[in-house]
Scaffold this motif. Structure first.
Motif, PDB file in Angstrom:
ATOM      1  N   PHE A   5       0.831  -1.206   0.000  1.00 18.33           N
ATOM      2  CA  PHE A   5       0.000   0.000   0.000  1.00 18.33           C
ATOM      3  C   PHE A   5       0.865   1.256   0.000  1.00 18.33           C
ATOM      4  O   PHE A   5       1.909   1.288   0.641  1.00 18.33           O
ATOM      5  CB  PHE A   5      -0.894   0.011   1.242  1.00 18.33           C
ATOM      6  CG  PHE A   5      -1.880  -1.123   1.269  1.00 18.33           C
ATOM      7  CD1 PHE A   5      -2.807  -1.275   0.248  1.00 18.33           C
ATOM      8  CD2 PHE A   5      -1.874  -2.033   2.312  1.00 18.33           C
ATOM      9  CE1 PHE A   5      -3.727  -2.323   0.269  1.00 18.33           C
ATOM     10  CE2 PHE A   5      -2.789  -3.085   2.335  1.00 18.33           C
ATOM     11  CZ  PHE A   5      -3.710  -3.227   1.311  1.00 18.33           C
ATOM     12  N   ALA A 193      -9.377  -0.296   0.631  1.00 19.73           N
ATOM     13  CA  ALA A 193      -8.349  -1.291   0.303  1.00 19.73           C
ATOM     14  C   ALA A 193      -8.996  -2.637  -0.017  1.00 19.73           C
ATOM     15  O   ALA A 193      -8.599  -3.326  -0.963  1.00 19.73           O
ATOM     16  CB  ALA A 193      -7.368  -1.433   1.464  1.00 19.73           C
ATOM     17  N   LEU A 227      -4.947  -0.126   7.490  1.00 20.78           N
ATOM     18  CA  LEU A 227      -4.675  -0.996   6.337  1.00 20.78           C
ATOM     19  C   LEU A 227      -4.160  -2.362   6.808  1.00 20.78           C
ATOM     20  O   LEU A 227      -4.552  -3.398   6.284  1.00 20.78           O
ATOM     21  CB  LEU A 227      -3.640  -0.339   5.415  1.00 20.78           C
ATOM     22  CG  LEU A 227      -4.157   0.856   4.610  1.00 20.78           C
ATOM     23  CD1 LEU A 227      -2.989   1.594   3.944  1.00 20.78           C
ATOM     24  CD2 LEU A 227      -5.168   0.415   3.562  1.00 20.78           C
TER      25      LEU A 227
END
Ligand code: DX5
Ligand code: ZN
Length: 230
Positions: A5, A193, A227
């Motif tokens: 990410f 995500a 995340l």
């Protein structure tokens, strides 16, 4: 599947009087890219900054500068941004008369190239250019201003683009980053995500925090934690 990410603070919400310090601060706080919003008061109803400002901040950071062009026409200004130190350049297909040519021009200028799709722009714009793309940016707000609310329908679109990218790569195509821009915060980044994004623009979420006490770092860490905790 594990995906890496990237966090891209948008300096649209930074203190323009102290831009050098601001970009250094977000790099120190762990930014992967500097997101640079270029608006022309023509394609979008706001006016921001051009290649001279890109050139001015370039020596202050070593991370890539991700130039998001909200301008029409597009082509004339691309070599200027490449010379000013841009690393990625994205544009809106509605703003170019010849999308394939513009994508080639960006790569020929030595930058990674990408298309930006507005909330109501169909994915069919990707149909014949997948091999020319290094990045696809989905707008989760209508372009022009920071601080707007995330449009939830973007999640459905993200899933569809993720499937297209995965099929493209499985068929031997080059990797393509999937970036999302607008209203990204700590409370929705994990769902974004989950829907398939790997690169996250965050303007007001990052620069809205006071940096004096390590505020930028705290926000970036909380985004990363969200995340990681998916
Ligand atoms: C909007 C810009 C965004 C904006 C995002 O047109 O493209 O990059 O800075 O700001 P936030 O994160 O505040 O929605
Ligand atoms: Zn942007």
């Amino acid at each position: 599947m594990t995906r890496s990410f990237r966090l891209a603070p948008s300096i649209l919400s930074a203190d323009f009087a102290r831009l050098g310090e601001e970009v250094r601060a977000v790099q120190a706080a762990g930014a992967d890219l500097i997101h640079f919003d270029v608006m022309d008061n023509h394609y979008v109803p706001n006016l921001t900054m051009g290649p001279m400002v890109c050139q001015a901040i370039r020596p202050h950071v070593s991370i890539p500068i991700d130039v998001h062009l909200m301008v029409r026409p597009v082509d004339r200004i691309i070599p200027d941004f490449a010379r000013a130190g841009a690393n990625l350049i994205t544009f809106h297909p509605e703003a170019s008369d010849h999308v394939d040519r513009t994508l080639q021009l960006i790569r020929d200028s030595g930058c990674k190239a990408g298309l930006v799709l507005n909330p109501a722009t169909p994915l069919s714009h990707l149909d014949h250019v997948m091999d020319r793309l290094d990045i696809i940016l989905l707008m989760s707000v209508n372009p022009g201003f920071g601080g707007q609310r995330f449009i939830d329908a973007t999640l459905v679109k993200l899933r569809a683009v993720r499937a297209r990218i995965d099929a493209h790569v499985a068929a031997g195509g080059q990797p393509i980053w999937l970036e999302v821009d607008g209203g990204v915060k700590g409370d929705n980044i994990s769902a974004i995500a989950e829907a398939g994004a790997d690169t996250f623009v965050a303007g007001s979420a990052v620069f809205g925090a006071p940096d004096a006490d390590g505020g930028y770092r705290a926000v970036m860490q909380s985004l990363r934690a969200a995340l990681a905790g998916r």
